[in-house]
Scaffold this motif. Structure first.
Motif, PDB file in Angstrom:
ATOM      1  N   LYS A  36       0.816  -1.216   0.000  1.00 58.32           N
ATOM      2  CA  LYS A  36       0.000   0.000   0.000  1.00 58.32           C
ATOM      3  C   LYS A  36       0.850   1.267   0.000  1.00 58.32           C
ATOM      4  O   LYS A  36       0.382   2.323  -0.415  1.00 58.32           O
ATOM      5  CB  LYS A  36      -0.915   0.034   1.222  1.00 58.32           C
ATOM      6  N   CYS A  37       2.057   1.157   0.476  1.00 59.34           N
ATOM      7  CA  CYS A  37       2.933   2.345   0.553  1.00 59.34           C
ATOM      8  C   CYS A  37       3.410   2.821  -0.818  1.00 59.34           C
ATOM      9  O   CYS A  37       4.057   3.863  -0.921  1.00 59.34           O
ATOM     10  CB  CYS A  37       4.123   2.073   1.468  1.00 59.34           C
ATOM     11  N   GLN A  38       3.073   2.072  -1.879  1.00 62.26           N
ATOM     12  CA  GLN A  38       3.365   2.548  -3.239  1.00 62.26           C
ATOM     13  C   GLN A  38       2.462   3.716  -3.608  1.00 62.26           C
ATOM     14  O   GLN A  38       2.780   4.481  -4.517  1.00 62.26           O
ATOM     15  CB  GLN A  38       3.151   1.426  -4.259  1.00 62.26           C
ATOM     16  N   GLN A  39       1.334   3.823  -2.916  1.00 65.57           N
ATOM     17  CA  GLN A  39       0.380   4.898  -3.180  1.00 65.57           C
ATOM     18  C   GLN A  39       0.750   6.130  -2.367  1.00 65.57           C
ATOM     19  O   GLN A  39       1.288   6.017  -1.267  1.00 65.57           O
ATOM     20  CB  GLN A  39      -1.039   4.453  -2.805  1.00 65.57           C
ATOM     21  N   VAL A  40       0.441   7.297  -2.894  1.00 66.51           N
ATOM     22  CA  VAL A  40       0.689   8.534  -2.155  1.00 66.51           C
ATOM     23  C   VAL A  40      -0.166   8.526  -0.892  1.00 66.51           C
ATOM     24  O   VAL A  40      -1.365   8.251  -0.944  1.00 66.51           O
ATOM     25  CB  VAL A  40       0.362   9.778  -3.014  1.00 66.51           C
ATOM     26  N   HIS A  41       0.474   8.770   0.232  1.00 65.75           N
ATOM     27  CA  HIS A  41      -0.208   8.833   1.521  1.00 65.75           C
ATOM     28  C   HIS A  41       0.601   9.738   2.433  1.00 65.75           C
ATOM     29  O   HIS A  41       1.740  10.075   2.130  1.00 65.75           O
ATOM     30  CB  HIS A  41      -0.375   7.433   2.126  1.00 65.75           C
ATOM     31  N   GLY A  42       0.013  10.138   3.539  1.00 66.60           N
ATOM     32  CA  GLY A  42       0.691  11.097   4.400  1.00 66.60           C
ATOM     33  C   GLY A  42       0.830  10.639   5.829  1.00 66.60           C
ATOM     34  O   GLY A  42       0.165   9.699   6.277  1.00 66.60           O
ATOM     35  N   HIS A  43       1.721  11.314   6.537  1.00 71.40           N
ATOM     36  CA  HIS A  43       1.987  11.055   7.951  1.00 71.40           C
ATOM     37  C   HIS A  43       2.251  12.380   8.648  1.00 71.40           C
ATOM     38  O   HIS A  43       2.660  13.356   8.016  1.00 71.40           O
ATOM     39  CB  HIS A  43       3.248  10.198   8.137  1.00 71.40           C
ATOM     40  N   THR A  44       2.080  12.371   9.938  1.00 68.28           N
ATOM     41  CA  THR A  44       2.652  13.424  10.762  1.00 68.28           C
ATOM     42  C   THR A  44       3.892  12.806  11.376  1.00 68.28           C
ATOM     43  O   THR A  44       3.803  11.920  12.235  1.00 68.28           O
ATOM     44  CB  THR A  44       1.678  13.892  11.867  1.00 68.28           C
ATOM     45  N   TYR A  45       5.029  13.199  10.864  1.00 66.82           N
ATOM     46  CA  TYR A  45       6.305  12.666  11.331  1.00 66.82           C
ATOM     47  C   TYR A  45       6.728  13.398  12.597  1.00 66.82           C
ATOM     48  O   TYR A  45       6.637  14.623  12.678  1.00 66.82           O
ATOM     49  CB  TYR A  45       7.393  12.874  10.272  1.00 66.82           C
ATOM     50  N   PHE A  46       7.188  12.642  13.582  1.00 67.16           N
ATOM     51  CA  PHE A  46       7.778  13.211  14.792  1.00 67.16           C
ATOM     52  C   PHE A  46       9.264  12.916  14.744  1.00 67.16           C
ATOM     53  O   PHE A  46       9.667  11.770  14.508  1.00 67.16           O
ATOM     54  CB  PHE A  46       7.139  12.613  16.042  1.00 67.16           C
ATOM     55  N   VAL A  47      10.063  13.958  14.939  1.00 68.98           N
ATOM     56  CA  VAL A  47      11.514  13.845  14.811  1.00 68.98           C
ATOM     57  C   VAL A  47      12.162  14.310  16.108  1.00 68.98           C
ATOM     58  O   VAL A  47      11.735  15.301  16.704  1.00 68.98           O
ATOM     59  CB  VAL A  47      12.031  14.710  13.635  1.00 68.98           C
ATOM     60  N   ASN A  48      13.182  13.586  16.538  1.00 66.79           N
ATOM     61  CA  ASN A  48      14.027  14.032  17.631  1.00 66.79           C
ATOM     62  C   ASN A  48      15.459  14.007  17.143  1.00 66.79           C
ATOM     63  O   ASN A  48      15.912  12.998  16.591  1.00 66.79           O
ATOM     64  CB  ASN A  48      13.889  13.127  18.859  1.00 66.79           C
ATOM     65  N   LEU A  49      16.146  15.139  17.309  1.00 67.17           N
ATOM     66  CA  LEU A  49      17.563  15.235  16.963  1.00 67.17           C
ATOM     67  C   LEU A  49      18.370  15.233  18.247  1.00 67.17           C
ATOM     68  O   LEU A  49      18.013  15.928  19.207  1.00 67.17           O
ATOM     69  CB  LEU A  49      17.852  16.544  16.232  1.00 67.17           C
ATOM     70  N   PRO A 121      29.613  21.145  16.752  1.00 67.69           N
ATOM     71  CA  PRO A 121      28.855  20.058  17.386  1.00 67.69           C
ATOM     72  C   PRO A 121      28.595  18.940  16.369  1.00 67.69           C
ATOM     73  O   PRO A 121      28.796  19.121  15.167  1.00 67.69           O
ATOM     74  CB  PRO A 121      27.562  20.731  17.823  1.00 67.69           C
ATOM     75  N   ALA A 122      28.137  17.803  16.869  1.00 68.73           N
ATOM     76  CA  ALA A 122      27.885  16.650  16.007  1.00 68.73           C
ATOM     77  C   ALA A 122      26.473  16.130  16.234  1.00 68.73           C
ATOM     78  O   ALA A 122      25.988  16.088  17.362  1.00 68.73           O
ATOM     79  CB  ALA A 122      28.887  15.538  16.310  1.00 68.73           C
ATOM     80  N   CYS A 123      25.821  15.744  15.157  1.00 74.12           N
ATOM     81  CA  CYS A 123      24.529  15.068  15.252  1.00 74.12           C
ATOM     82  C   CYS A 123      24.842  13.591  15.509  1.00 74.12           C
ATOM     83  O   CYS A 123      25.481  12.946  14.678  1.00 74.12           O
ATOM     84  CB  CYS A 123      23.729  15.243  13.965  1.00 74.12           C
ATOM     85  N   VAL A 124      24.435  13.077  16.653  1.00 72.64           N
ATOM     86  CA  VAL A 124      24.765  11.700  17.013  1.00 72.64           C
ATOM     87  C   VAL A 124      23.588  10.739  16.852  1.00 72.64           C
ATOM     88  O   VAL A 124      23.784   9.527  16.878  1.00 72.64           O
ATOM     89  CB  VAL A 124      25.360  11.613  18.435  1.00 72.64           C
ATOM     90  N   GLN A 125      22.372  11.292  16.692  1.00 72.09           N
ATOM     91  CA  GLN A 125      21.210  10.424  16.517  1.00 72.09           C
ATOM     92  C   GLN A 125      20.044  11.204  15.924  1.00 72.09           C
ATOM     93  O   GLN A 125      19.820  12.356  16.278  1.00 72.09           O
ATOM     94  CB  GLN A 125      20.780   9.848  17.869  1.00 72.09           C
ATOM     95  N   VAL A 126      19.321  10.549  15.019  1.00 72.86           N
ATOM     96  CA  VAL A 126      18.073  11.086  14.488  1.00 72.86           C
ATOM     97  C   VAL A 126      17.003  10.012  14.681  1.00 72.86           C
ATOM     98  O   VAL A 126      17.158   8.877  14.228  1.00 72.86           O
ATOM     99  CB  VAL A 126      18.189  11.452  12.988  1.00 72.86           C
ATOM    100  N   PHE A 127      15.928  10.394  15.363  1.00 73.12           N
ATOM    101  CA  PHE A 127      14.797   9.520  15.630  1.00 73.12           C
ATOM    102  C   PHE A 127      13.641  10.029  14.776  1.00 73.12           C
ATOM    103  O   PHE A 127      13.339  11.228  14.807  1.00 73.12           O
ATOM    104  CB  PHE A 127      14.461   9.630  17.126  1.00 73.12           C
ATOM    105  N   VAL A 128      13.019   9.154  13.994  1.00 73.12           N
ATOM    106  CA  VAL A 128      11.868   9.537  13.171  1.00 73.12           C
ATOM    107  C   VAL A 128      10.733   8.558  13.441  1.00 73.12           C
ATOM    108  O   VAL A 128      10.861   7.355  13.202  1.00 73.12           O
ATOM    109  CB  VAL A 128      12.213   9.531  11.653  1.00 73.12           C
ATOM    110  N   ARG A 129       9.621   9.091  13.962  1.00 67.50           N
ATOM    111  CA  ARG A 129       8.410   8.292  14.170  1.00 67.50           C
ATOM    112  C   ARG A 129       7.462   8.593  13.021  1.00 67.50           C
ATOM    113  O   ARG A 129       7.082   9.734  12.804  1.00 67.50           O
ATOM    114  CB  ARG A 129       7.748   8.628  15.504  1.00 67.50           C
ATOM    115  N   GLU A 130       7.086   7.537  12.288  1.00 64.08           N
ATOM    116  CA  GLU A 130       6.184   7.688  11.148  1.00 64.08           C
ATOM    117  C   GLU A 130       4.731   7.477  11.561  1.00 64.08           C
ATOM    118  O   GLU A 130       3.835   8.140  11.043  1.00 64.08           O
ATOM    119  CB  GLU A 130       6.569   6.688  10.055  1.00 64.08           C
ATOM    120  N   THR A 131       4.499   6.549  12.456  1.00 67.19           N
ATOM    121  CA  THR A 131       3.149   6.263  12.964  1.00 67.19           C
ATOM    122  C   THR A 131       3.253   6.072  14.475  1.00 67.19           C
ATOM    123  O   THR A 131       4.357   5.957  15.008  1.00 67.19           O
ATOM    124  CB  THR A 131       2.565   4.973  12.334  1.00 67.19           C
ATOM    125  N   PRO A 132       2.126   5.984  15.165  1.00 67.91           N
ATOM    126  CA  PRO A 132       2.197   5.766  16.615  1.00 67.91           C
ATOM    127  C   PRO A 132       2.931   4.483  17.012  1.00 67.91           C
ATOM    128  O   PRO A 132       3.421   4.373  18.128  1.00 67.91           O
ATOM    129  CB  PRO A 132       0.723   5.702  17.037  1.00 67.91           C
TER     130      PRO A 132
END
Length: 147
Positions: A36-49, A121-132
């Motif tokens: 199903k992810c081949q179809q255009v769809h949306g999310h509210t992404y939550f990001v922590n740097l 400074p250095a970015c040491v981690q990126v957290f991305v939540r796509e769904t709950p």
């Protein structure tokens, strides 16, 4: 935003900064096994740097929170991620806009900004939540240090 505990990453730095943000965006994964992810769809992404370093800048910051938000949310909010051709494409799986790749691309954008700063400074981690119930964590194999 709901407060959340994120996976922690060990690093050798004195300071650690974490910035939470979110953005709403659409995408599609251009591969037959994406279902199903081949179809255009949306999310509210939550990001922590997670940004770390040993030196503060002349304003007493490790890095400015507002600048981080502009780099991520300011660029991606209310867009179709596939349209960011400088970051994503439909030919190479390493550049499909999956959560894993989105996390790595965010790292690359943020680290490019950090490399321009005097305190390095250095970015040491990126957290991305796509769904709950689904998230990814990207950590660079080697953290840049100003030796």
């Amino acid at each position: 935003m709901l407060q959340q505990i994120y996976p922690q990453v060990a690093h050798p730095y004195s300071y650690e900064l974490n910035k939470d943000m979110n953005f709403a965006a659409a995408h599609f994964v251009p591969h037959e096994s994406a279902g199903k992810c081949q179809q255009v769809h949306g999310h509210t992404y939550f990001v922590n740097l997670t940004i770390a370093g040993d030196e503060l800048d002349s304003s007493g910051f490790l890095v400015n929170f507002a600048r981080l938000k502009k780099i991520v949310s300011g660029q991606f909010d209310h867009t179709l991620l596939n349209d960011h051709k400088e970051l994503f494409n439909e030919e190479d799986a390493n550049d499909f806009p999956t959560s894993e790749v989105i996390a790595r691309k965010i790292y690359e954008l943020v680290q490019a900004h950090l490399d321009e700063l005097e305190n390095k400074p250095a970015c040491v981690q990126v957290f991305v939540r796509e769904t709950p119930t689904s998230y990814v964590v990207y950590r660079p194999k080697k953290v840049k240090r100003d030796e």
